[in-house]
Design an enzyme around this catalytic site. Structure first.
Site, mmCIF file in Angstrom:
data_model
loop_
_atom_site.group_PDB
_atom_site.id
_atom_site.type_symbol
_atom_site.label_atom_id
_atom_site.label_comp_id
_atom_site.label_asym_id
_atom_site.label_seq_id
_atom_site.Cartn_x
_atom_site.Cartn_y
_atom_site.Cartn_z
ATOM 1 N N GLY A 36 12.486 45.961 72.707
ATOM 2 C CA GLY A 36 11.484 44.924 73.000
ATOM 3 C C GLY A 36 10.897 44.381 71.706
ATOM 4 N N LEU A 37 10.121 43.343 71.860
ATOM 5 C CA LEU A 37 9.509 42.680 70.718
ATOM 6 C C LEU A 37 8.643 43.639 69.904
ATOM 7 C CD1 LEU A 37 8.210 39.409 72.454
ATOM 8 C CD2 LEU A 37 10.185 39.591 70.906
ATOM 9 N N SER A 38 8.423 43.297 68.652
ATOM 10 C CA SER A 38 7.436 44.025 67.855
ATOM 11 C C SER A 38 6.087 43.928 68.563
ATOM 12 C CB SER A 38 7.343 43.407 66.458
ATOM 13 O OG SER A 38 6.356 44.075 65.699
ATOM 14 N N SER A 40 5.402 45.285 71.414
ATOM 15 C CA SER A 40 5.524 45.405 72.878
ATOM 16 C C SER A 40 5.051 46.781 73.347
ATOM 17 C CB SER A 40 6.974 45.168 73.318
ATOM 18 O OG SER A 40 7.851 46.074 72.696
ATOM 19 N N GLY A 41 5.149 47.776 72.457
ATOM 20 C CA GLY A 41 4.653 49.112 72.819
ATOM 21 C C GLY A 41 5.714 50.199 72.812
ATOM 22 N N LYS A 42 6.840 49.952 72.154
ATOM 23 C CA LYS A 42 7.935 50.932 72.145
ATOM 24 C C LYS A 42 7.503 52.272 71.554
ATOM 25 C CE LYS A 42 10.368 48.181 69.565
ATOM 26 N NZ LYS A 42 9.383 47.086 69.466
ATOM 27 N N SER A 110 15.758 46.400 68.292
ATOM 28 C CA SER A 110 17.165 46.276 68.705
ATOM 29 C C SER A 110 17.387 44.987 69.496
ATOM 30 C CB SER A 110 17.639 47.503 69.492
ATOM 31 O OG SER A 110 16.707 47.976 70.438
HETATM 32 N N1 LIG Z 1 1.100 50.095 78.406
HETATM 33 C C1 LIG Z 1 1.191 50.127 77.082
HETATM 34 N N2 LIG Z 1 2.219 50.762 76.501
HETATM 35 C C2 LIG Z 1 2.344 50.767 75.156
HETATM 36 N N3 LIG Z 1 1.486 50.148 74.291
HETATM 37 C C3 LIG Z 1 0.437 49.499 74.823
HETATM 38 C C4 LIG Z 1 0.251 49.446 76.228
HETATM 39 N N4 LIG Z 1 -0.837 48.716 76.465
HETATM 40 C C5 LIG Z 1 -1.321 48.336 75.275
HETATM 41 N N5 LIG Z 1 -0.574 48.795 74.269
HETATM 42 C C6 LIG Z 1 -0.829 48.564 72.828
HETATM 43 O O1 LIG Z 1 0.195 47.736 72.297
HETATM 44 C C7 LIG Z 1 0.444 48.059 70.936
HETATM 45 C C8 LIG Z 1 1.917 48.393 70.778
HETATM 46 O O2 LIG Z 1 2.216 48.717 69.450
HETATM 47 P P1 LIG Z 1 3.508 49.549 69.039
HETATM 48 O O3 LIG Z 1 3.376 49.843 67.585
HETATM 49 O O4 LIG Z 1 3.716 50.694 69.972
HETATM 50 O O5 LIG Z 1 4.650 48.456 69.304
HETATM 51 P P2 LIG Z 1 6.209 48.547 68.903
HETATM 52 O O6 LIG Z 1 6.927 47.953 70.052
HETATM 53 O O7 LIG Z 1 6.551 49.919 68.491
HETATM 54 O O8 LIG Z 1 6.288 47.525 67.678
HETATM 55 P P3 LIG Z 1 7.258 47.563 66.384
HETATM 56 O O9 LIG Z 1 8.600 47.041 66.834
HETATM 57 O O10 LIG Z 1 6.625 46.622 65.417
HETATM 58 O O11 LIG Z 1 7.326 48.973 65.868
HETATM 59 C C9 LIG Z 1 -0.454 49.241 70.569
HETATM 60 O O12 LIG Z 1 -1.591 48.734 69.925
HETATM 61 C C10 LIG Z 1 -0.795 49.820 71.956
HETATM 62 O O13 LIG Z 1 -2.036 50.474 71.961
HETATM 63 MG MG LIG Z 2 7.235 50.736 66.695
#
Ligand SMILES: Nc1ncnc2c1ncn2[C@@H]1O[C@H](COP(=O)(O)OP(=O)(O)OP(=O)(O)O)[C@@H](O)[C@H]1O
Ligand SMILES: [Mg+2]
Length: 202
Positions: A36-38, A40-42, A110
């Site tokens: 998912g997008l940066s 998105s919460g992965k 990805s």
């Molecule tokens: N249901 C949820 N699940 C996951 N994250 C959530 C949710 N609701 C809100 N958030 C918030 O969204 C943000 C997600 O950030 P995170 O670093 O996990 O994204 P990522 O997809 O890993 O990005 P990147 O690709 O840049 O590493 C966090 O600030 C988190 O607290």
């Molecule tokens: Mg991440």
């Protein structure tokens, strides 16, 4: 495409099998592939699932984008070729984890469907769970936990997924979780319940 360089190499199998290790660990070795997008919460979701698995007595390990780029993949950037190689290596490593009986969870944008499909092909049928961590771009951008969207909009980061590089949505993900609609707790439960339903954990 990575070429096979070495010749005169022979696969060596040991007496202890994947099934033996899984029996010992009382779980199935699988790959949970978050995409998912940066923002998105992965990473957040993968680590929340890791905690729930731990409490349930399951061993898992999160392979997280930036961390892997500090070590194993430190020689790779964000060009299409480097992104492909990044994901290829993660696919191979996560397959090794799964073969060891561990629940491997990968948290990488990805963005290319073909790269994710190649990672899937490495893993035995039913053992690759693609989780599309879905969120509208404007929500991801408003979260901007690392300040990356701001930099991308300012032109300080080139080839940023969602801004000036593509994200190819999964067509057949095992799970689609919209983290703008579900709390973190509820999102993690969706993953855990799926694993229980499929008898991958007890
Ligand atoms: N249901 C949820 N699940 C996951 N994250 C959530 C949710 N609701 C809100 N958030 C918030 O969204 C943000 C997600 O950030 P995170 O670093 O996990 O994204 P990522 O997809 O890993 O990005 P990147 O690709 O840049 O590493 C966090 O600030 C988190 O607290
Ligand atoms: Mg991440």
């Amino acid at each position: 495409m990575a070429e096979q360089k070495a010749t005169n190499i022979t696969w060596h199998s040991g007496a202890i099998t994947n099934e033996d290790r899984e029996r010992l660990l009382n779980q199935k070795g699988i790959v949970i592939w978050y995409t998912g997008l940066s923002g998105s919460g992965k990473s957040t979701l993968a680590h929340a699932v890791e905690e729930k698995l731990f409490e349930n007595g399951n061993i898992s390990y999160v392979l997280d984008g930036d961390n892997i780029r500090h070590g194993l993949n430190k020689n790779l950037g964000f060009s299409p070729a480097d992104r492909e190689e990044n994901i290829r290596r993660i696919g191979e490593v996560s397959n090794l984890f799964a073969d060891s009986g561990v629940i491997a969870m990968t948290a990488f944008i990805s963005p290319y469907r073909g790269d994710r499909d190649k990672a899937r092909e490495l893993v035995p049928e039913g053992r690759f769970i693609e989780v599309y961590v879905k969120v509208p771009l404007d929500v991801a951008e408003s979260r901007d936990p690392k300040g990356l969207y701001k930099k991308a909009r300012a032109g300080e980061i080139k080839e940023f997924t969602g801004i000036d590089a593509p994200y190819e949505e999964p067509l057949n993900a095992e799970l689609v979780i919209d983290t703008s609609e579900h709390s973190l707790e509820a999102s993690a439960d969706i993953v855990i319940n799926y694993l229980k339903e499929k008898s991958l954990i007890n």
